[in-house]
Scaffold this motif. Structure first.
Motif: not given
Length: 377
Positions: A42-53, A282-283, A288-293, A298-300
């Protein structure tokens, strides 16, 4: 440990010298581990958007999709109580928050074992496989205060709103390891990644029989080796960069790429847990960091496509129990992928047979006062 003789370690504690010295001998894999080496990656990871969500992505790999996974909703006030090691009743606890989890009958003491979940406060977790995770035995006096380690994620999101609370409460319960028949009788060969709405992440795993919590600055978790090893291995990729160098003069030659994509040439090519950890870092780092959930989910999804494993790409020959001369071919594949929006309380789930994700939210179950099970396939 409070109310228990079980030890608890945290990497945040002071590391001042102590007189006790541990000597560790090299121990080869046991015959049980070799014979039960069924893929469960399994692979687990985290990303955030421009509002730090915060958004949590996870794939679940196994060799069969015949073990039905449910999307399970638990309302606030849901009661849980699992057996202790002697089949007496263990700790009884009640969900402080509504919860959504992906549950699988992997455990004999918890027929709805939570592999992945999130509560309405935004505490999310993934259960991943890691061998050599057998906890030290719990003293019988602590059986009424015990929870099987398989149910650790469920217990955590039922009781805590964030990782700081989890760290404070983890030492109040005795966790024990059960033999999991589905994976050859190994004793709770799992570790857990947790994420909260602040972007804080930790990994909880067993080290030398003791429950240990590691802060996770990478935001990534795969499978074994132990989590600190993965962080050390990242030092081999200190020149990681997503900036393309398409032309460069080397010696008397000017070398030019015929295409784009050379930045990823540094990454491991295999789909092993070690390779996936580096690729996950890396990924998620360069996503890519965008401004809406709606856009960030979609980026995730695009990021998680890099960890989607089709059937038959990697196969394993396994002896048939009771007939060692006969083998069966197993192929590991991604039985489902989950995207979690921690701030908005939403799960997006895609099973192997599906092209698209299905969205589940706390809002849609707000009127449900009973547990709800939705088979995913």
């Amino acid at each position: 440990m409070k109310n228990s003789d079980q030890k608890f370690n945290s990497t945040k504690e002071d590391s001042s010298p102590v007189s006790q010295v541990n000597f560790v001998d090299y121990t080869p894999y046991s015959e049980q581990e070799i014979q039960s080496n069924i893929p469960f990656a399994c692979t687990s990871l985290m990303v955030t958007d421009k509002n730090q969500n915060v958004y949590h992505g996870r794939t679940m790999e196994f060799t069969t999709d015949q073990i039905v996974t449910n999307l399970t909703y638990y309302p606030k006030g849901q009661t849980f109580q699992h057996p202790a090691p002697d089949n007496s009743l263990g700790l009884k606890y009640t969900a402080k928050y509504p919860m959504m989890a992906l549950t699988v009958p992997v455990s004999s003491v918890d027929p709805m074992g939570a592999m992945q979940g999130v509560n309405q406060e935004g505490l999310s977790f993934s259960l991943n496989m890691m061998t050599n995770s057998d906890l030290k035995e719990v003293d019988p006096s602590q059986y009424p205060n015990s929870v099987p380690f398989t149910s650790f994620g469920e217990w955590a999101i039922a009781n805590f709103a964030n990782i700081d609370e989890l760290k404070q409460g983890i030492g109040t319960v005795s966790f024990w390891s059960e033999s999991i028949a589905l994976i050859g009788g190994l004793k709770s060969p799992f570790h857990f990644a947790f994420y909260d709405k602040t972007g804080h992440s930790v990994v909880v795993e067993v080290a030398a029989g003791v429950l240990t919590v590691y802060d996770n600055p990478s935001g990534v978790m795969t499978n074994g080796p132990a989590f600190p090893w993965h962080l050390t291995n990242l030092n081999n990729y200190a020149n990681m960069n997503n900036l393309e160098v398409n032309a460069k003069k080397i010696g008397k030659l000017t070398l030019m790429q015929p295409d784009s994509g050379a930045a990823t040439s540094i990454l491991p090519t295999s789909s092993t847990s070690v390779g996936r950890f580096v690729k996950g870092f890396y990924f998620s780092t360069f996503a890519n960091v965008v401004d809406t959930p709606e856009k960030q989910i979609v980026e995730l999804a695009h990021v998680m496509n890099n960890f989607d494993r089709p059937k038959n790409i990697c196969t394993t020959q396994v002896a048939v129990p009771g007939n060692e001369a006969k083998t069966v071919t197993l192929t590991e594949f991604t039985i489902w992928t989950v995207l979690t929006d921690l701030s908005q309380g939403a799960l997006y789930i895609r099973a192997y047979a599906d092209m698209n994700y299905t969205k589940y939210t706390f809002e849609q179950y707000a009127q449900s006062t009973q547990m709800v099970n939705v088979p995913l396939y």
